[in-house]
Design a protein around this motif. Structure first.
Motif, short mmCIF file in Angstrom:
data_model
loop_
_atom_site.label_atom_id
_atom_site.label_comp_id
_atom_site.label_asym_id
_atom_site.label_seq_id
_atom_site.Cartn_x
_atom_site.Cartn_y
_atom_site.Cartn_z
N VAL A 90 0.85 -1.19 0.00
CA VAL A 90 0.00 0.00 0.00
C VAL A 90 0.89 1.25 0.00
O VAL A 90 1.85 1.33 0.78
N THR A 91 0.60 2.20 -0.86
CA THR A 91 1.42 3.41 -0.98
C THR A 91 0.66 4.63 -0.44
O THR A 91 -0.56 4.62 -0.33
N PRO A 92 1.37 5.70 -0.12
CA PRO A 92 0.71 6.91 0.40
C PRO A 92 -0.35 7.48 -0.54
O PRO A 92 -1.39 7.97 -0.09
N SER A 93 -0.09 7.41 -1.84
CA SER A 93 -1.06 7.97 -2.78
C SER A 93 -2.38 7.20 -2.72
O SER A 93 -3.47 7.79 -2.76
N LEU A 94 -2.29 5.87 -2.61
CA LEU A 94 -3.51 5.06 -2.49
C LEU A 94 -4.25 5.36 -1.19
O LEU A 94 -5.48 5.46 -1.17
N VAL A 95 -3.51 5.49 -0.11
CA VAL A 95 -4.12 5.79 1.19
C VAL A 95 -4.83 7.14 1.13
O VAL A 95 -5.97 7.29 1.59
N LYS A 96 -4.18 8.11 0.54
CA LYS A 96 -4.77 9.44 0.40
C LYS A 96 -6.10 9.37 -0.34
O LYS A 96 -7.10 9.96 0.09
N TYR A 97 -6.11 8.65 -1.46
CA TYR A 97 -7.35 8.52 -2.25
C TYR A 97 -8.44 7.82 -1.44
O TYR A 97 -9.60 8.24 -1.44
N ARG A 98 -8.05 6.76 -0.75
CA ARG A 98 -9.02 5.94 -0.03
C ARG A 98 -9.71 6.71 1.09
O ARG A 98 -10.93 6.60 1.27
N VAL A 99 -8.96 7.49 1.85
CA VAL A 99 -9.53 8.09 3.07
C VAL A 99 -10.15 9.47 2.82
O VAL A 99 -10.85 9.99 3.68
N LYS A 100 -9.89 10.05 1.65
CA LYS A 100 -10.47 11.36 1.34
C LYS A 100 -11.99 11.28 1.35
O LYS A 100 -12.60 10.44 0.69
N GLY A 101 -12.62 12.15 2.13
CA GLY A 101 -14.08 12.24 2.14
C GLY A 101 -14.76 11.25 3.06
O GLY A 101 -16.00 11.13 3.02
N LEU A 102 -14.02 10.50 3.89
CA LEU A 102 -14.65 9.56 4.81
C LEU A 102 -15.54 10.31 5.80
O LEU A 102 -15.19 11.37 6.31
N LYS A 103 -16.70 9.73 6.09
CA LYS A 103 -17.61 10.32 7.08
C LYS A 103 -18.50 9.22 7.66
O LYS A 103 -18.52 8.08 7.15
N LYS A 104 -19.24 9.56 8.71
CA LYS A 104 -20.17 8.60 9.32
C LYS A 104 -21.59 8.94 8.92
O LYS A 104 -21.96 10.11 8.79
N ASN A 105 -22.41 7.86 8.75
CA ASN A 105 -23.83 8.10 8.49
C ASN A 105 -24.58 8.18 9.82
O ASN A 105 -23.99 8.14 10.90
N GLU A 106 -25.91 8.26 9.74
CA GLU A 106 -26.73 8.42 10.95
C GLU A 106 -26.63 7.23 11.89
O GLU A 106 -26.86 7.35 13.09
N GLN A 107 -26.30 6.06 11.31
CA GLN A 107 -26.16 4.85 12.13
C GLN A 107 -24.75 4.70 12.71
O GLN A 107 -24.46 3.72 13.40
N GLY A 108 -23.89 5.66 12.42
CA GLY A 108 -22.53 5.61 12.95
C GLY A 108 -21.57 4.78 12.14
O GLY A 108 -20.43 4.55 12.57
N LYS A 109 -21.98 4.34 10.94
CA LYS A 109 -21.11 3.53 10.09
C LYS A 109 -20.31 4.45 9.17
O LYS A 109 -20.80 5.47 8.71
N VAL A 110 -19.07 4.04 8.91
CA VAL A 110 -18.20 4.83 8.05
C VAL A 110 -18.63 4.68 6.59
O VAL A 110 -18.82 3.57 6.09
N ILE A 111 -18.79 5.82 5.92
CA ILE A 111 -19.19 5.84 4.52
C ILE A 111 -18.00 6.28 3.67
O ILE A 111 -17.38 7.31 3.94
N THR A 112 -17.66 5.47 2.67
CA THR A 112 -16.53 5.80 1.80
C THR A 112 -17.00 6.57 0.58
O THR A 112 -18.07 6.31 0.04
N SER A 113 -16.16 7.49 0.14
CA SER A 113 -16.45 8.25 -1.06
C SER A 113 -15.74 7.66 -2.27
O SER A 113 -16.27 7.66 -3.37
N ASN A 114 -14.53 7.13 -2.03
CA ASN A 114 -13.70 6.62 -3.11
C ASN A 114 -13.51 5.11 -2.97
O ASN A 114 -13.06 4.63 -1.94
N LYS A 115 -13.82 4.38 -4.04
CA LYS A 115 -13.72 2.91 -4.02
C LYS A 115 -12.44 2.45 -4.71
O LYS A 115 -12.04 2.99 -5.74
N ILE A 116 -11.84 1.41 -4.14
CA ILE A 116 -10.65 0.79 -4.74
C ILE A 116 -10.93 -0.69 -4.98
O ILE A 116 -11.37 -1.41 -4.08
#
Length: 744
Positions: free
Chosen positions: A409-435
């Motif tokens: 795993v490289t820094p560029s991939l990590v950056k893409y993956r975690v950008k825009g992460l947030k929680k929904n109303e149920q407290g689950k993490v929602i991803t913006s970018n899929k790999i």
């Protein structure tokens, strides 16, 4: 499951279509040209009162239904599991399923309406209150055999067709029966769906002979049989439909029998919504027993993971991989998206400007929420380029990335993956970018099945490339949404065996899910060697949630390689490939699989690698060998090659080469790999034997599968049609196999 239903003649009304004509201006203009009048004026104003005339009604309804469907897809991004249409509406169902484009469907409907409008002296009537058997008895007992049953709209709403005099004679007879609630003469120009349409049927059959139909992307329920269309029967079904009764009740009962089914009416009015509700009240689901089975149980749209298809907005669990230097072209990506599948653009070896142009083209063409993705090929020699590519994806809102050839795993991939992460109303993490990580080694799979490495997260936070909140949330998700297990394949390959590798990675996935307690399951796909229904079926049986094809797609019209390459690929068989060093990972000894038949590239590339391993500089190589390389391989001197190298590589690479003769030799040898790729992509006649063509044996098996068919010639091969054919025949094959097992 969802079924979209499209209404037919009788549901038209002045004002239908509303703002759709302005929202889809290009299609509206296309319709005007085909019809010779303004479809917008007809539907919204109807100054000349033409909307009730069959030759105008049918094209108008088709256009409104089609635009309504496109609008629904644009708004929701959801494609139905099944489609059905009542009479004329069946053409909209076929359009939605991809049997033909908008213009072709309109031409068919225009001719159909014109021919059906010629009928005179006949008509139709709806009888409400009696069932099918009771109506048949009334007709027989009263010597009304000249009247046909035209529409089975619901168990107690049935439409009859016949000569006007016979319909008029039948009215008091039916009205005199106690259970008849209503007898309604319909405002139609003829006795549709009856023997009286035989002339129109014959002319229409002649008319459609010149038309060809595409593979159906969604199962279409036939009016004639009340079962899904077979691909081979499209022409016959729409011809027979003109004289055959509409089995609407049985069609809805069949769909009800498939399981929990939701019906959505698309188009003008709510006639079908009412009929479906009535059928649900008055009739039971029709469950087809295996002994009476008329259609297959395994449908192509049911193969693979339903969650995978939902997440990426797909009809089929089918993906085309990103082949290097844009061979997996933007045209391939668009074709796949429009067919309900996912295509990745091949970015390896391209510059940022070329990648950006491709993104802009794809986003312009796919405006209705269709899926697409961009490949990211690991670039260990230029991590800066890797990060710039990721930044480009983030800036353009690219949501799907295929990570290929990564060993960690490289820094560029990590950056893409975690950008825009947030929680929904149920407290689950929602991803913006899929790999989707394409890999062939369990230890690499383990890295992508784990959360992002803490040290990389900390560094990215310190550099203000991600927020602390994003870093914290990333500990709850894996690095990849999906893993594509790549067995022996074209291009970069470890020569893995699918039967051993896939189960091992599935078991690893299950263990990692248990370890980290992720909220969402990581899906496992299969790639490598898939070029026939048998291979695809094996992948799904192994447990693949989706399949990925590569080699077979570069021998298509849409692939961005030369005709000369496609001519060579069309003739290859399963034994015509060889392994060679990978130019981008030359010093590491990584391998690519390439076409061998008729070419010298693999032998020459392996010779260069052996020389690199054996010697520490060009000066140590004997003069005869150096002369052979310069004259036969490179067609130029080492000095000329090195000048090209200096113009291509960054200054620090050249400085290193000046200090280290072995590194200089590596850069000069690596030039050959770029040169051989350019020769192939351009189709250059300069040195055809040096073409570097990444390819696996899957294309050889594909060539054998399609031999003797129209697909034998690559100029008839289109990437979306190949995909649909492969999925349909895979489903048919699995259906046959399962039924054989059950019978045994």
């Amino acid at each position: 499951m969802i079924t979209y239903v499209f209404p037919g003649q009788g549901s038209q009304s002045k004002g239908m279509g509303g703002t759709l004509f302005d929202e889809f201006k290009e299609l509206t203009a296309e319709a005007d040209v085909i019809l010779g009048y303004s479809i917008k004026e007809l539907c919204l104003e109807d100054v000349d009162l033409n909307l009730s005339q069959t030759q105008y009604t049918q094209p108008a309804l088709y256009v409104v239904n089609a635009l309504s469907y496109l609008k629904r897809i644009e708004e929701t991004g959801i494609k139905p599991d099944f489609v059905a249409g009542h009479s004329l509406g069946e053409y909209n169902a076929l359009f939605a399923a991809g049997a033909f484009d908008f213009a072709t469907g309109l031409k068919l409907v225009q001719k159909r309406g014109e021919l059906m409008s010629h009928a005179t002296g006949s008509g139709m009537a709806a009888v409400i209150g009696l069932n099918e058997e009771q109506i048949a008895d009334v007709l027989k007992q009263n010597n009304l055999q000249s009247i046909d049953i035209a529409n089975y709209n619901s168990p107690t709403q049935i439409v009859i067709s016949g000569l006007k005099t016979d319909i008029e004679h039948a009215q008091p007879i039916f009205e005199g029966i106690k259970d008849v609630k209503m007898f309604v003469t319909l405002k139609t120009s003829g006795a549709f769906h009856s023997r009286y349409m035989e002339g129109a049927k014959r002319e229409f059959e002649t008319f459609i002979n010149s038309f060809e139909f595409f593979q159906l992307a969604i199962p279409v329920i036939s009016n004639v049989h009340a079962r899904p269309y077979k691909q081979s029967d499209i022409k016959q079904n729409i011809v027979e439909q003109i004289t055959h009764p509409v089995k609407w009740t049985e069609s809805i009962r069949y769909l009800m029998g498939l399981g929990e089914m939701e019906f959505k009416e698309i188009g003008s009015g709510k006639v079908l919504t009412g009929l479906v509700q009535r059928i649900k009240r008055e009739a039971e689901p029709l469950v087809i027993k295996s002994a009476e089975k008329q259609v297959q149980n395994v449908l192509p749209s049911c193969l693979g993971s339903s969650e995978f298809k939902k997440d990426y907005n797909l009809t089929y669990a089918y993906v085309t991989g990103g082949m290097y230097r844009g061979v997996a072209s933007k045209e391939i990506v668009v074709k796949m998206g429009k067919a309900g599948m996912l295509g990745f653009f091949g970015t390896g070896g391209l510059n940022l400007s070329q990648i950006e142009d491709a993104i802009q083209y794809i986003q312009k063409e796919l405006l209705a929420g269709e899926a697409y993705g961009m490949n990211l090929l690991h670039n260990p020699n230029n991590p800066e380029m890797e990060e710039k590519t990721i930044d480009l994806y983030i800036n353009y809102g690219v949501k799907n990335v295929e990570a290929a050839a990564f060993i960690n795993v490289t820094p560029s991939l990590v950056k893409y993956r975690v950008k825009g992460l947030k929680k929904n109303e149920q407290g689950k993490v929602i991803t913006s970018n899929k790999i989707i990580a394409k890999l062939s080694r369990p230890e690499v799979a383990q890295a992508f099945l784990s959360p992002a490495p803490a040290q990389i997260l900390a560094k990215l936070v310190s550099e203000n490339k991600i927020t602390q909140e994003e870093a914290d949330l990333s500990t709850q998700i894996p690095m990849a949404d999906d893993i594509c297990v790549e067995a022996d394949s074209g291009g970069h390959t470890d020569g893995g065996v699918a039967y051993a590798l896939t189960p091992a990675v599935i078991k690893l996935r299950d263990d990692m899910m248990e370890k980290y307690q992720y909220n969402k399951k990581v899906r496992i796909g299969a790639a490598g060697g898939i070029g026939t229904p048998q291979a695809a079926a094996a992948a799904f049986i192994l447990g693949a949630d989706f399949i990925v094809t590569g080699s077979i797609n570069q021998c298509t019209v849409e692939a961005a390689t030369s005709d000369a390459v496609k001519d060579l690929l069309q003739e290859m068989n399963v034994q015509d490939t060889e392994y060679a060093p990978a130019g981008d990972m030359f010093e590491l000894g990584a391998k690519v699989q390439v076409l061998k038949k008729g070419l010298f590239f693999s032998a020459r590339a392996n010779k260069l690698f052996e020389l690199y391993r054996q010697y520490n500089s060009l000066n140590e190589i004997d003069e005869k060998t150096k002369k052979q390389i310069q004259e036969r391989y490179f067609k130029r001197s080492f000095e000329e090659v090195y000048n090209d190298v200096k113009a291509f590589y960054p200054a620090q690479e050249i400085e290193k080469a000046e200090r280290n003769p072995k590194h200089k030799m590596a850069l000069i040898f690596r030039w050959y790999f770029g040169y051989s790729s350019r020769l192939a992509l351009s189709g250059s006649t300069e040195s055809k034997v040096d073409f570097q063509i990444h390819c696996g044996p899957a294309l050889g098996s594909f060539n054998q599968w399609v031999r003797g068919t129209t697909l034998e010639n690559w100029q008839e091969r289109h990437v979306d049609e190949i995909a649909l054919k492969l999925m349909h025949e895979t489903a048919e094959l699995l259906d046959q196999r399962f039924n054989t097992f059950l019978s045994a």
